[in-house]
Design an enzyme around this catalytic site. Structure first.
Site, short mmCIF file in Angstrom:
data_model
loop_
_atom_site.label_atom_id
_atom_site.label_comp_id
_atom_site.label_asym_id
_atom_site.label_seq_id
_atom_site.Cartn_x
_atom_site.Cartn_y
_atom_site.Cartn_z
N HIS A 55 46.38 164.96 21.81
CA HIS A 55 45.56 163.76 21.98
C HIS A 55 45.76 162.76 20.84
O HIS A 55 45.98 161.57 21.05
CB HIS A 55 44.10 164.17 22.10
CG HIS A 55 43.13 163.03 22.21
ND1 HIS A 55 43.20 162.09 23.21
CD2 HIS A 55 42.06 162.68 21.43
CE1 HIS A 55 42.21 161.21 23.06
NE2 HIS A 55 41.51 161.54 21.99
N ASP A 92 34.85 164.08 14.62
CA ASP A 92 35.30 162.84 15.28
C ASP A 92 35.05 161.64 14.36
O ASP A 92 34.35 161.74 13.36
CB ASP A 92 34.56 162.66 16.62
CG ASP A 92 35.36 161.81 17.60
OD1 ASP A 92 36.41 161.26 17.22
OD2 ASP A 92 34.92 161.70 18.76
FE1 N7H Z 1 39.85 160.55 21.31
N1 N7H Z 1 38.48 165.16 21.14
O1 N7H Z 1 37.50 165.73 20.81
O2 N7H Z 1 39.45 165.81 21.50
N2 N7H Z 1 39.67 161.89 19.81
N3 N7H Z 1 38.66 161.69 22.49
N4 N7H Z 1 39.89 159.10 22.78
N5 N7H Z 1 40.94 159.34 20.12
C1 N7H Z 1 40.11 161.72 18.53
O3 N7H Z 1 40.83 161.18 14.37
C2 N7H Z 1 38.22 162.98 22.23
C3 N7H Z 1 39.24 159.14 23.96
C4 N7H Z 1 41.49 158.11 20.48
O4 N7H Z 1 44.40 157.17 14.99
C5 N7H Z 1 39.76 162.86 17.74
O5 N7H Z 1 38.90 160.17 14.55
C6 N7H Z 1 37.38 163.43 23.34
C7 N7H Z 1 39.59 157.99 24.77
C8 N7H Z 1 42.16 157.52 19.33
O6 N7H Z 1 45.33 159.13 14.96
C9 N7H Z 1 39.12 163.73 18.56
C10 N7H Z 1 37.33 162.37 24.22
C11 N7H Z 1 40.50 157.27 24.03
C12 N7H Z 1 42.00 158.41 18.29
C13 N7H Z 1 39.07 163.14 19.89
C14 N7H Z 1 38.13 161.31 23.69
C15 N7H Z 1 40.66 157.97 22.77
C16 N7H Z 1 41.22 159.54 18.81
C17 N7H Z 1 40.05 163.08 16.25
C18 N7H Z 1 36.62 162.25 25.54
C19 N7H Z 1 41.21 155.99 24.36
C20 N7H Z 1 42.53 158.24 16.87
C21 N7H Z 1 39.06 162.34 15.37
C22 N7H Z 1 35.58 162.96 25.87
C23 N7H Z 1 41.68 155.71 25.56
C24 N7H Z 1 44.00 158.59 16.81
C25 N7H Z 1 39.65 161.14 14.70
C26 N7H Z 1 44.61 158.27 15.47
C27 N7H Z 1 40.82 160.63 18.04
C28 N7H Z 1 38.57 163.74 21.07
C29 N7H Z 1 38.33 160.11 24.33
C30 N7H Z 1 41.44 157.54 21.72
C31 N7H Z 1 38.58 165.08 18.10
C32 N7H Z 1 36.71 164.75 23.52
C33 N7H Z 1 39.07 157.70 26.17
C34 N7H Z 1 42.87 156.16 19.31
#
Ligand code: N7H
Length: 461
Positions: free
Chosen positions: A324, A191
């Site tokens: 996601h 992450d």
């Molecule tokens: Fe996410 N996951 O493990 O699946 N997220 N996220 N997120 N997320 C990202 O690229 C995760 C949540 C964003 O610029 C990664 O840095 C989990 C909320 C955004 O290409 C992973 C939860 C919101 C990005 C996860 C969660 C976001 C992103 C890849 C909750 C906003 C960047 C790591 C438990 C409303 C997208 C990375 C881009 C990336 C996960 C929550 C948003 C692995 C498990 C609530 C903007």
């Protein structure tokens, strides 16, 4: 250039951390609080200090230094109710901040809410949150460090300085996962890889699009709202969300729905499904670059890990539209050239909480210990940032195209069932039923993280 001495340290760079606590409190005596806050301000870490300490940690590591450097960092942020308690009447020009997160979660989807599950009565939801977050929270200390002991000592210092002016409501504590899982969230995915390069703060790596500072900081170039209050400049809206993750259930789901294909073992089929739900492999390698197999070298190279924009993938054969990563930042590949992607960038600085999955949980596929993410993000505008991303993209099965389905990781449908699509490369239009939420909201609040000068001039007396 940005005034990094004036911006709280967690906003742009993020605290270096093994552990992090969030201490939520009410202001019970505003006059006393304002007087006592003066002594607290020297403990609030700015961005310059975080950059210096992060550099020192890296040098210590690279020089083979033993153990962890003893460090703690603190930030403070206020809810709209907190501003009111302090008698700060300035409007910051953001209705989601003004009304608070409980109001956002209590409105039905039809009425603009973010669709947290809960008991519905008419147009109102009583979200199934932890009681802590249903109280009137005025402010929060964010304290991070290398050990829980160091953090506790810092929290004692800070709350003692404010003695008699606050009532502590509760704390939430997160911990970086052990060993090779460090930096990975509880489902196992790397992450914190795609935080935006903010102009005036850091240079973009290959493939990264520079973000105007006003997308994250109030009153800076690119802020979409003219802020009335002069102190708003260099402050940022801070979203806290406690998000429980059903890890054993998620893993069981991946196993039961493993993708099938020539040469794919059952384990590879479930790894591939997981990667297609998230948009990255567990290593962090983006599936738009590496659609068939993980490529840890791509994950480890800052000039590769974000060097993709889906423009090579109009059919979602490489990465589902609903994945996601692709929902949360469609880059150039939702609808090519889609406007408004760059104004919705957020900076994420969350930390996992709870224990590792036990043998008992892994073998039963049932969560017995609460774990997940203490989700943190910063932006200058909640209706463009968190609120929009959650409601209008993650929770909307018709974004970017009709029937693409929900964001399988964080998409919410209140108490209703969810499906997603594009997960099976051999049947891209097929809908995959998501039997339950794998990420369950437990509460949170919207805060403003004031600049250091705002703390001195507007908050302290
Ligand atoms: Fe996410 N996951 O493990 O699946 N997220 N996220 N997120 N997320 C990202 O690229 C995760 C949540 C964003 O610029 C990664 O840095 C989990 C909320 C955004 O290409 C992973 C939860 C919101 C990005 C996860 C969660 C976001 C992103 C890849 C909750 C906003 C960047 C790591 C438990 C409303 C997208 C990375 C881009 C990336 C996960 C929550 C948003 C692995 C498990 C609530 C903007």
């Amino acid at each position: 250039a940005l005034n990094l001495d004036n911006i709280q340290g967690d906003v742009l760079e993020g605290f270096p951390k093994r552990f992090e606590s969030f201490l939520f409190f009410q202001i019970t005596n505003a006059t006393l609080f304002r007087q006592k806050l003066k002594a607290v301000i020297p403990f609030i870490t700015n961005t310059t200090k975080v950059l210096a300490d992060t550099k020192a940690i890296n040098e210590h590591k690279n020089n083979g230094g033993k153990g962890l450097l003893k460090l703690s960092h603190a930030n403070i942020a206020f809810s709209a109710k907190g501003l009111k308690a302090l008698g700060i009447a300035d409007q910051l020009g953001d209705s989601f901040f003004t009304n608070g997160q409980l109001a956002d979660a209590s409105a039905t989807f039809a009425n603009g809410g973010i669709e947290d599950p809960g008991k519905v009565t008419g147009t109102t939801i009583d979200p199934a949150w932890d009681p802590l977050f249903k109280q009137e929270i005025h402010a929060v200390f964010i304290v991070a460090g290398e050990s829980q002991l160091t953090i506790n000592a810092e929290l004692v210092t800070l709350t003692t300085l404010l003695l008699g002016s606050i009532k502590v409501l509760g704390t939430e504590t997160g911990n970086v996962r052990p060993g090779n899982e460090a930096g990975h969230e509880p489902f196992g995915f790397n992450d914190g890889l795609s935080n935006p390069p903010v102009i005036g703060f850091r240079a973009p790596n290959t493939g990264e699009i520079p973000t105007k500072p006003g997308v994250i900081l109030l009153g800076e170039d690119g802020d979409s709202v003219t802020r009335q209050a002069p102190w708003a400049k260099d402050s940022s809206f801070f979203v806290f969300r406690k998000l429980e993750q059903r890890v054993p259930e998620f893993n069981l789901f991946l196993k039961q729905n493993a993708l099938k294909g020539p040469g794919l073992t059952a384990d590879q089929g479930s790894e591939l499904l997981g990667a297609r739900l998230v948009g990255r492999w567990k290593s962090g390698a983006p599936i738009d670059r590496d659609p068939l197999a993980d490529n840890p070298a791509d994950a480890a190279d800052p000039n590769k890990v974000n060097d993709f924009d889906y423009s090579d993938d109009p059919t979602e054969i490489r990465c589902p539209f609903a994945a996601h990563l692709r929902k949360m930042n469609p880059r150039n590949g939702a609808i090519p050239g889609l406007a408004g992607v760059q104004v919705r960038r957020i900076i994420r600085q969350g930390i996992p909480y709870g224990p590792e999955v036990t043998f008992d949980e892994a073998s039963s596929g049932v969560t017995k210990h609460s774990r997940g993410l203490l989700f943190v993000c910063y932006q200058s505008n909640l209706s463009l940032g968190f609120h929009f991303l959650q409601r209008t993209w993650a929770n909307n099965p018709n974004f970017p195209n009709a029937t693409n389905g929900f964001d399988p990781i964080i998409g919410q449908a209140g108490n209703n069932p969810r499906t997603t699509s594009g997960t099976d490369p051999n049947n891209l239009t097929g809908q995959l039923n998501l039997p339950q939420l794998f990420v369950v909201p437990k509460g949170g609040e919207y805060f403003v993280s004031p600049s250091i000068s705002a703390l001195k001039t507007t908050f302290a007396a």
